[in-house]
Design a protein around this motif. Structure first.
Motif, PDB file in Angstrom:
ATOM      1  N   UNK A   1      13.447 -18.412   8.963  1.00  0.00           N
ATOM      2  CA  UNK A   1      14.826 -18.039   9.302  1.00  0.00           C
ATOM      3  C   UNK A   1      15.655 -17.889   8.020  1.00  0.00           C
ATOM      4  N   UNK A   2      15.480 -18.823   7.094  1.00  0.00           N
ATOM      5  CA  UNK A   2      16.192 -18.729   5.807  1.00  0.00           C
ATOM      6  C   UNK A   2      15.731 -17.503   5.019  1.00  0.00           C
ATOM      7  N   UNK A   3      14.426 -17.232   5.048  1.00  0.00           N
ATOM      8  CA  UNK A   3      13.896 -16.070   4.320  1.00  0.00           C
ATOM      9  C   UNK A   3      14.452 -14.769   4.903  1.00  0.00           C
ATOM     10  N   UNK A   4      14.538 -14.691   6.213  1.00  0.00           N
ATOM     11  CA  UNK A   4      15.096 -13.492   6.837  1.00  0.00           C
ATOM     12  C   UNK A   4      16.580 -13.343   6.518  1.00  0.00           C
TER      13      UNK A   4
ATOM     14  N   UNK B   1      17.974 -14.359   3.792  1.00  0.00           N
ATOM     15  CA  UNK B   1      18.060 -14.022   2.366  1.00  0.00           C
ATOM     16  C   UNK B   1      17.786 -12.547   2.081  1.00  0.00           C
ATOM     17  N   UNK B   2      17.244 -11.825   3.052  1.00  0.00           N
ATOM     18  CA  UNK B   2      16.965 -10.410   2.829  1.00  0.00           C
ATOM     19  C   UNK B   2      18.242  -9.614   2.572  1.00  0.00           C
ATOM     20  N   UNK B   3      19.381 -10.138   2.980  1.00  0.00           N
ATOM     21  CA  UNK B   3      20.653  -9.445   2.776  1.00  0.00           C
ATOM     22  C   UNK B   3      21.295  -9.781   1.426  1.00  0.00           C
ATOM     23  N   UNK B   4      20.782 -10.790   0.753  1.00  0.00           N
ATOM     24  CA  UNK B   4      21.387 -11.231  -0.508  1.00  0.00           C
ATOM     25  C   UNK B   4      20.989 -10.323  -1.660  1.00  0.00           C
ATOM     26  N   UNK B   5      21.754 -10.428  -2.732  1.00  0.00           N
ATOM     27  CA  UNK B   5      21.521  -9.642  -3.928  1.00  0.00           C
ATOM     28  C   UNK B   5      20.185 -10.020  -4.576  1.00  0.00           C
TER      29      UNK B   5
ATOM     30  N   UNK C   1       2.458 -18.045  14.053  1.00  0.00           N
ATOM     31  CA  UNK C   1       3.550 -17.069  14.107  1.00  0.00           C
ATOM     32  C   UNK C   1       4.647 -17.413  13.097  1.00  0.00           C
ATOM     33  N   UNK C   2       4.927 -18.699  12.962  1.00  0.00           N
ATOM     34  CA  UNK C   2       5.939 -19.145  12.014  1.00  0.00           C
ATOM     35  C   UNK C   2       5.545 -18.758  10.596  1.00  0.00           C
ATOM     36  N   UNK C   3       4.318 -19.043  10.201  1.00  0.00           N
ATOM     37  CA  UNK C   3       3.885 -18.750   8.834  1.00  0.00           C
ATOM     38  C   UNK C   3       3.644 -17.257   8.623  1.00  0.00           C
ATOM     39  N   UNK C   4       3.245 -16.525   9.658  1.00  0.00           N
ATOM     40  CA  UNK C   4       3.110 -15.072   9.521  1.00  0.00           C
ATOM     41  C   UNK C   4       4.477 -14.440   9.264  1.00  0.00           C
ATOM     42  N   UNK C   5       5.489 -14.916   9.978  1.00  0.00           N
ATOM     43  CA  UNK C   5       6.844 -14.413   9.768  1.00  0.00           C
ATOM     44  C   UNK C   5       7.327 -14.745   8.359  1.00  0.00           C
ATOM     45  N   UNK C   6       7.088 -15.980   7.931  1.00  0.00           N
ATOM     46  CA  UNK C   6       7.531 -16.389   6.597  1.00  0.00           C
ATOM     47  C   UNK C   6       6.785 -15.623   5.511  1.00  0.00           C
ATOM     48  N   UNK C   7       5.484 -15.457   5.650  1.00  0.00           N
ATOM     49  CA  UNK C   7       4.711 -14.720   4.640  1.00  0.00           C
ATOM     50  C   UNK C   7       5.197 -13.276   4.541  1.00  0.00           C
ATOM     51  N   UNK C   8       5.510 -12.679   5.671  1.00  0.00           N
ATOM     52  CA  UNK C   8       6.014 -11.301   5.663  1.00  0.00           C
ATOM     53  C   UNK C   8       7.375 -11.227   4.977  1.00  0.00           C
ATOM     54  N   UNK C   9       8.284 -12.114   5.358  1.00  0.00           N
ATOM     55  CA  UNK C   9       9.625 -12.108   4.760  1.00  0.00           C
ATOM     56  C   UNK C   9       9.564 -12.399   3.258  1.00  0.00           C
TER      57      UNK C   9
END
Length: 131
Positions: free
Chosen positions: A34-37, A39-43, A78-86
């Motif tokens: 959730x934090x990684x997703x 952070x995708x909007x940050x500089x 699923x949690x780690x797949x999402x995190x690895x992708x992000x």
């Protein structure tokens, strides 16, 4: 199908699942993706390459663990797949910004207002330093 799921929710198997680490471990771990997703909007300037690489490797290792453990922990997978992708996307953004000319391209895109603000700020620093 809904009645089958409702019946399962009332069963001892559901209670065993919801009160086990197979459920609560992944639920607690969802904070990372959730934090990684978010952070995708940050500089790109604030991305840490070392930390992003470590988190990507960590998630890939634990994806394998979640798949190999018996019974398989699909929620953890699923949690780690999402995190690895992000984290992989973050790593690509980091690499593009610092090593493939992204920083220079971003600096060229600054508008005249941003350039004026930067120039004024630099001039104010010179005046403050002179006093």
């Amino acid at each position: 199908m809904a009645s089958t799921f409702t019946a399962w929710l009332r069963s001892p198997a559901a209670r065993d699942y919801f009160f086990s680490t197979h459920f609560w471990g992944p639920v607690a771990n969802w904070g990372l993706p959730i934090a990684a997703l978010a952070d995708l909007k940050k500089d790109e300037e604030v991305i840490s390459g070392a930390m992003t690489t470590a988190l990507t490797a960590y998630s890939m290792v634990f994806m394998r663990f979640a798949w190999r453990v018996q019974p398989r922990n699909y929620l953890l997978f699923a949690c780690h797949a999402t995190n690895a992708t992000a984290q992989s996307v973050q790593l690509a953004r980091f690499t593009n910004y610092w090593y493939n000319g992204g920083k220079e391209a971003k600096d060229k895109l600054k508008g005249p207002v941003a350039q004026a603000i930067d120039a004024t700020s630099a001039e104010a620093k010179k005046v403050a330093a002179a006093k």
